[in-house]
Design a protein around this motif. Structure first.
Motif, short mmCIF file in Angstrom:
data_model
loop_
_atom_site.label_atom_id
_atom_site.label_comp_id
_atom_site.label_asym_id
_atom_site.label_seq_id
_atom_site.Cartn_x
_atom_site.Cartn_y
_atom_site.Cartn_z
N ILE A 1 -6.31 -14.00 35.57
CA ILE A 1 -5.53 -13.19 34.63
C ILE A 1 -6.41 -12.11 34.03
CG2 ILE A 1 -4.27 -13.21 32.43
CD1 ILE A 1 -2.72 -14.34 34.87
N GLU A 2 -7.63 -12.46 33.63
CA GLU A 2 -8.55 -11.46 33.07
C GLU A 2 -8.86 -10.38 34.10
OE1 GLU A 2 -12.11 -13.05 31.31
OE2 GLU A 2 -10.98 -14.56 30.19
N GLU A 3 -9.11 -10.79 35.35
CA GLU A 3 -9.41 -9.83 36.40
C GLU A 3 -8.23 -8.90 36.63
OE1 GLU A 3 -10.49 -9.70 41.15
OE2 GLU A 3 -10.73 -11.56 40.06
N ARG A 4 -7.04 -9.47 36.65
CA ARG A 4 -5.83 -8.67 36.85
C ARG A 4 -5.68 -7.64 35.73
NH1 ARG A 4 -0.50 -8.87 34.97
NH2 ARG A 4 1.04 -8.22 36.48
N GLU A 5 -5.87 -8.08 34.50
CA GLU A 5 -5.77 -7.15 33.37
C GLU A 5 -6.82 -6.06 33.46
OE1 GLU A 5 -5.90 -9.72 29.94
OE2 GLU A 5 -3.85 -10.42 30.27
N ALA A 6 -8.03 -6.41 33.86
CA ALA A 6 -9.10 -5.42 33.99
C ALA A 6 -8.78 -4.42 35.08
CB ALA A 6 -10.43 -6.12 34.28
N VAL A 7 -8.23 -4.87 36.19
CA VAL A 7 -7.88 -3.97 37.29
C VAL A 7 -6.82 -2.98 36.83
CG1 VAL A 7 -6.73 -3.86 39.54
CG2 VAL A 7 -8.57 -5.49 39.17
N PHE A 8 -5.78 -3.49 36.17
CA PHE A 8 -4.72 -2.59 35.73
C PHE A 8 -5.21 -1.63 34.64
CE2 PHE A 8 -1.90 -5.57 37.92
CZ PHE A 8 -1.14 -4.66 38.64
N GLU A 9 -6.10 -2.08 33.79
CA GLU A 9 -6.67 -1.19 32.77
C GLU A 9 -7.50 -0.09 33.45
OE1 GLU A 9 -7.64 0.74 29.36
OE2 GLU A 9 -6.12 -0.82 29.62
N ALA A 10 -8.30 -0.46 34.44
CA ALA A 10 -9.10 0.53 35.16
C ALA A 10 -8.20 1.54 35.88
CB ALA A 10 -10.02 -0.16 36.16
N LEU A 11 -7.13 1.05 36.47
CA LEU A 11 -6.19 1.95 37.13
C LEU A 11 -5.53 2.90 36.13
CD1 LEU A 11 -4.49 -0.50 39.66
CD2 LEU A 11 -5.99 1.42 40.22
N ALA A 12 -5.15 2.37 34.98
CA ALA A 12 -4.53 3.20 33.96
C ALA A 12 -5.49 4.28 33.48
CB ALA A 12 -4.06 2.33 32.79
N GLN A 13 -6.76 3.92 33.30
CA GLN A 13 -7.75 4.90 32.87
C GLN A 13 -7.97 5.96 33.94
OE1 GLN A 13 -11.32 2.84 31.67
NE2 GLN A 13 -10.27 1.76 30.01
N ALA A 14 -8.00 5.54 35.20
CA ALA A 14 -8.18 6.50 36.29
C ALA A 14 -7.01 7.47 36.36
CB ALA A 14 -8.34 5.76 37.62
N VAL A 15 -5.81 6.95 36.20
CA VAL A 15 -4.62 7.81 36.23
C VAL A 15 -4.64 8.78 35.05
CG1 VAL A 15 -2.11 7.82 35.98
CG2 VAL A 15 -3.20 6.20 37.53
N ALA A 16 -5.04 8.29 33.88
CA ALA A 16 -5.09 9.15 32.70
C ALA A 16 -6.09 10.29 32.87
CB ALA A 16 -5.42 8.32 31.46
N LYS A 17 -7.19 10.04 33.56
CA LYS A 17 -8.21 11.06 33.77
C LYS A 17 -7.81 12.07 34.84
CE LYS A 17 -12.14 8.24 32.40
NZ LYS A 17 -13.38 7.57 32.84
N GLN A 18 -6.90 11.69 35.71
CA GLN A 18 -6.52 12.55 36.82
C GLN A 18 -5.01 12.75 36.87
OE1 GLN A 18 -8.87 13.97 38.64
NE2 GLN A 18 -10.48 12.82 37.61
N PRO A 19 -4.42 13.30 35.81
CA PRO A 19 -2.96 13.41 35.78
C PRO A 19 -2.38 14.38 36.80
CG PRO A 19 -3.94 14.58 33.93
CD PRO A 19 -5.05 13.84 34.64
N GLN A 20 -3.22 15.18 37.46
CA GLN A 20 -2.69 16.13 38.43
C GLN A 20 -2.34 15.48 39.77
OE1 GLN A 20 -5.88 16.06 37.46
NE2 GLN A 20 -7.24 16.44 39.15
N TYR A 21 -2.69 14.21 39.97
CA TYR A 21 -2.33 13.55 41.22
C TYR A 21 -0.84 13.27 41.27
CZ TYR A 21 -7.25 12.62 42.27
OH TYR A 21 -8.58 12.74 42.55
N PRO A 22 -0.23 13.48 42.41
CA PRO A 22 1.19 13.18 42.54
C PRO A 22 1.45 11.68 42.34
CG PRO A 22 0.40 14.44 44.44
CD PRO A 22 -0.80 14.05 43.63
#
Length: 91
Positions: free
Chosen positions: A46-67
């Motif tokens: 569960i911790e790993e899952r939460e960390a993965v989704f948090e990392a993905l959310a941060q990556a998306v937030a930094k690169q909002p120009q991606y489709p």
């Protein structure tokens, strides 16, 4: 382990999971349908899952120009890669 066997010996199966600290995969008609995991392993997943989704959310937030479709594809690939690593032992 077939569900009918687990029904008959639930406490024994749970004790086995606790003692060996290894998951037991449950089957029904030869198909995997669930698993018993040691609590520590479950919490770590569960911790790993939460960390993965948090990392993905941060990556998306930094690169909002991606489709959005590209981001969704990358997420699906990351999930597939994570699910492909390590499988529970079958008993």
């Amino acid at each position: 382990m077939d569900i009918s066997h687990v029904r008959e010996r639930l406490s024994e199966v749970l004790a086995r999971v606790e003692c060996t600290r290894r998951p037991v995969v449950l089957t029904s008609d030869g198909q995997d349908v669930g698993a018993f995991l040691p609590l520590q392993m479950y919490r770590a997943l569960i911790e790993e899952r939460e960390a993965v989704f948090e990392a993905l959310a941060q990556a998306v937030a930094k690169q909002p120009q991606y489709p959005e479709e590209e981001v969704e594809r990358d997420i699906a690939e990351a999930i597939a890669a994570i699910r492909g690593k390590g499988a529970a032992s079958r008993i």
